[in-house]
Scaffold this motif. Sequence first.
Motif, PDB file in Angstrom:
ATOM      1  N   ALA A 109      -7.812  15.016   7.200  1.00 22.91           N
ATOM      2  CA  ALA A 109      -7.074  15.222   5.374  1.00 22.91           C
ATOM      3  C   ALA A 109      -6.903  16.038   4.721  1.00 22.91           C
ATOM      4  CB  ALA A 109      -8.002  14.189   4.511  1.00 22.91           C
ATOM      5  N   GLU A 110      -7.628  17.071   5.247  1.00 25.15           N
ATOM      6  CA  GLU A 110      -7.800  18.572   4.460  1.00 25.15           C
ATOM      7  C   GLU A 110      -6.498  18.924   4.972  1.00 25.15           C
ATOM      8  OE1 GLU A 110     -10.521  20.078   3.235  1.00 25.15           O
ATOM      9  OE2 GLU A 110     -12.051  18.781   3.002  1.00 25.15           O
ATOM     10  N   GLU A 111      -6.476  19.020   6.560  1.00 25.74           N
ATOM     11  CA  GLU A 111      -4.550  19.204   6.907  1.00 25.74           C
ATOM     12  C   GLU A 111      -3.989  19.122   5.966  1.00 25.74           C
ATOM     13  OE1 GLU A 111      -4.999  19.453  11.175  1.00 25.74           O
ATOM     14  OE2 GLU A 111      -3.156  20.651  11.680  1.00 25.74           O
ATOM     15  N   LEU A 112      -4.036  17.702   5.910  1.00 28.92           N
ATOM     16  CA  LEU A 112      -2.773  17.077   5.200  1.00 28.92           C
ATOM     17  C   LEU A 112      -2.859  17.220   4.018  1.00 28.92           C
ATOM     18  CD1 LEU A 112      -0.169  15.064   5.537  1.00 28.92           C
ATOM     19  CD2 LEU A 112      -2.079  12.963   4.732  1.00 28.92           C
ATOM     20  N   GLY A 113      -3.443  17.953   2.964  1.00 35.18           N
ATOM     21  CA  GLY A 113      -3.068  18.516   1.638  1.00 35.18           C
ATOM     22  C   GLY A 113      -3.031  19.893   1.394  1.00 35.18           C
ATOM     23  N   ILE A 137     -10.350  13.104   0.131  1.00 38.02           N
ATOM     24  CA  ILE A 137     -10.148  14.322   0.204  1.00 38.02           C
ATOM     25  C   ILE A 137      -8.855  14.692  -0.814  1.00 38.02           C
ATOM     26  CG2 ILE A 137     -10.023  16.044   2.316  1.00 38.02           C
ATOM     27  CD1 ILE A 137     -12.084  14.268   3.829  1.00 38.02           C
ATOM     28  N   LEU A 138      -8.050  13.536  -0.219  1.00 41.71           N
ATOM     29  CA  LEU A 138      -6.356  14.372  -0.731  1.00 41.71           C
ATOM     30  C   LEU A 138      -6.197  14.510  -2.443  1.00 41.71           C
ATOM     31  CD1 LEU A 138      -3.826  12.016   1.384  1.00 41.71           C
ATOM     32  CD2 LEU A 138      -4.058  14.480   1.780  1.00 41.71           C
ATOM     33  N   LYS A 139      -7.099  13.586  -2.615  1.00 47.31           N
ATOM     34  CA  LYS A 139      -6.848  14.003  -4.049  1.00 47.31           C
ATOM     35  C   LYS A 139      -7.389  15.209  -4.715  1.00 47.31           C
ATOM     36  CE  LYS A 139      -7.506   9.451  -6.473  1.00 47.31           C
ATOM     37  NZ  LYS A 139      -8.575   7.864  -6.487  1.00 47.31           N
ATOM     38  N   ALA A 193      -1.129  13.340  -5.461  1.00 42.08           N
ATOM     39  CA  ALA A 193      -1.260  12.038  -5.531  1.00 42.08           C
ATOM     40  C   ALA A 193      -0.921  10.690  -4.919  1.00 42.08           C
ATOM     41  CB  ALA A 193      -0.222  11.864  -6.590  1.00 42.08           C
ATOM     42  N   VAL A 194      -1.872   9.559  -4.357  1.00 40.50           N
ATOM     43  CA  VAL A 194      -2.223   9.331  -3.291  1.00 40.50           C
ATOM     44  C   VAL A 194      -2.716   7.833  -3.773  1.00 40.50           C
ATOM     45  CG1 VAL A 194      -4.627   9.943  -3.047  1.00 40.50           C
ATOM     46  CG2 VAL A 194      -3.409   9.251  -1.083  1.00 40.50           C
ATOM     47  N   THR A 195      -2.271   6.268  -2.360  1.00 44.62           N
ATOM     48  CA  THR A 195      -3.138   5.200  -2.751  1.00 44.62           C
ATOM     49  C   THR A 195      -2.729   4.268  -1.929  1.00 44.62           C
ATOM     50  OG1 THR A 195      -0.559   4.662  -2.940  1.00 44.62           O
ATOM     51  CG2 THR A 195      -1.566   4.438  -4.867  1.00 44.62           C
TER      52      THR A 195
END
Length: 363
Positions: A289-293, A329-331, A336-338
């Motif tokens: 998730a961190e890497e995606l962010g 983590i993305l937030k 913006a995430v759902t």
Amino acid sequence: MSPDALPSIFDLTRSELSDAIAELGEPAYRGKQIWKALYVEDATSFDEITTLPRLLRDRLAQRYRLDPLTAVLQRKSNDGLVEKTLFRLADGELIETVLMRYESRDGSRARRTACISTQAGCALGCTFCATGQQGFRRQLTAGEIAAQVLHVNRRLAAQAKPGEDKERVTNVVFMGMGEPFANYDNTMRAVGILNDDDGVRLGARHMTISTVGLVPQILKLADEPYQINLAISLHAPNDKIRSATMPINRRYPIARIMRACRTYISKTNRRISFEYVLLSGENDRPEHAEELGELLKGMLCHVNLIPVNATDAGYTRPPDGRIGKFRDILKRSGIAVTVRFEKGTDIDAGCGQLRARALTGAD
Ligand code: SAH
Ligand code: SF4
């Protein structure tokens, strides 16, 4: 000629239909009447189009097929919100279409979303996808793509209670079987047919094309006149994980997709959705998730987290706690995430699953 060997009238664009009618020596308004009968009045045979003289109906029936799809299996989810249809095409190929109902909530309008297929099968072989595991069969024609929406419209109309307005499809997602960008021209023709102002009248803003990330076509879409939504199936924060589940990543690795997405956004000023199927133990850890962010930081985008629909390949969805942590983590990274909780898992509504069941006879 046997009726199945005739061309489908749904493969014609509006202007091609006008030309065909002119060639038959008919006045132009006949073309408009036919278009309206097909796309607004849900005609299922030429004979029904009684605004046309009998002779013209007969001539049309000798030249065109009117319905390229035959429903062979129909399923409804337990909550009644999802309906899935398996269709047989004129040559025997099988495709799937899903209707998803979203009731109005928090001021949002109720939606009737048709999830439609663009190919019979798919050549791209993503390991978690039931369609990908069945291989490629053939491209769908524009008419076969558009007619899926007409079928859903007819179903909705048939379900209307007396005195109530007929419901219609409000949104279309090109997320059924197949890769829309590997059938680009027919997909865009279908968009044009569905978008037409005197027919189905689906605004391009209410349509979403989902792609595995074919770079040349992402760039091409940026130059189309339609304000259509683009969704990219990313499913991994780095090439190592992505290539393990999506063979196409070797051809179009993440950096190239990101570059194309940035060009797309700067040309269109439209937000991109990134889809991320959560596969337990593969791509769902906090560091992913961190890497995606990091990857998506500052981009005009939205992430849709989709817990995997279990298929025969053995993938499972992560526990809810891990899904929530991934989202948080993305937030925190400002993305913006759902989370899209599955709809219709009880009816094999996931991409390609119903066809797989029908072919293996399992149920
Ligand atoms: N070929 C296109 C569109 C069809 S697939 C694409 O890949 O984007 C539509 C979406 O369903 C994609 O995001 C795809 O990755 C996802 N999908 C495939 N198999 C799935 C599964 N078992 N569970 C959840 N989503 C799945
Ligand atoms: Fe094809 Fe999309 Fe399935 Fe991948 S996820 S195999 S691209 S349909």
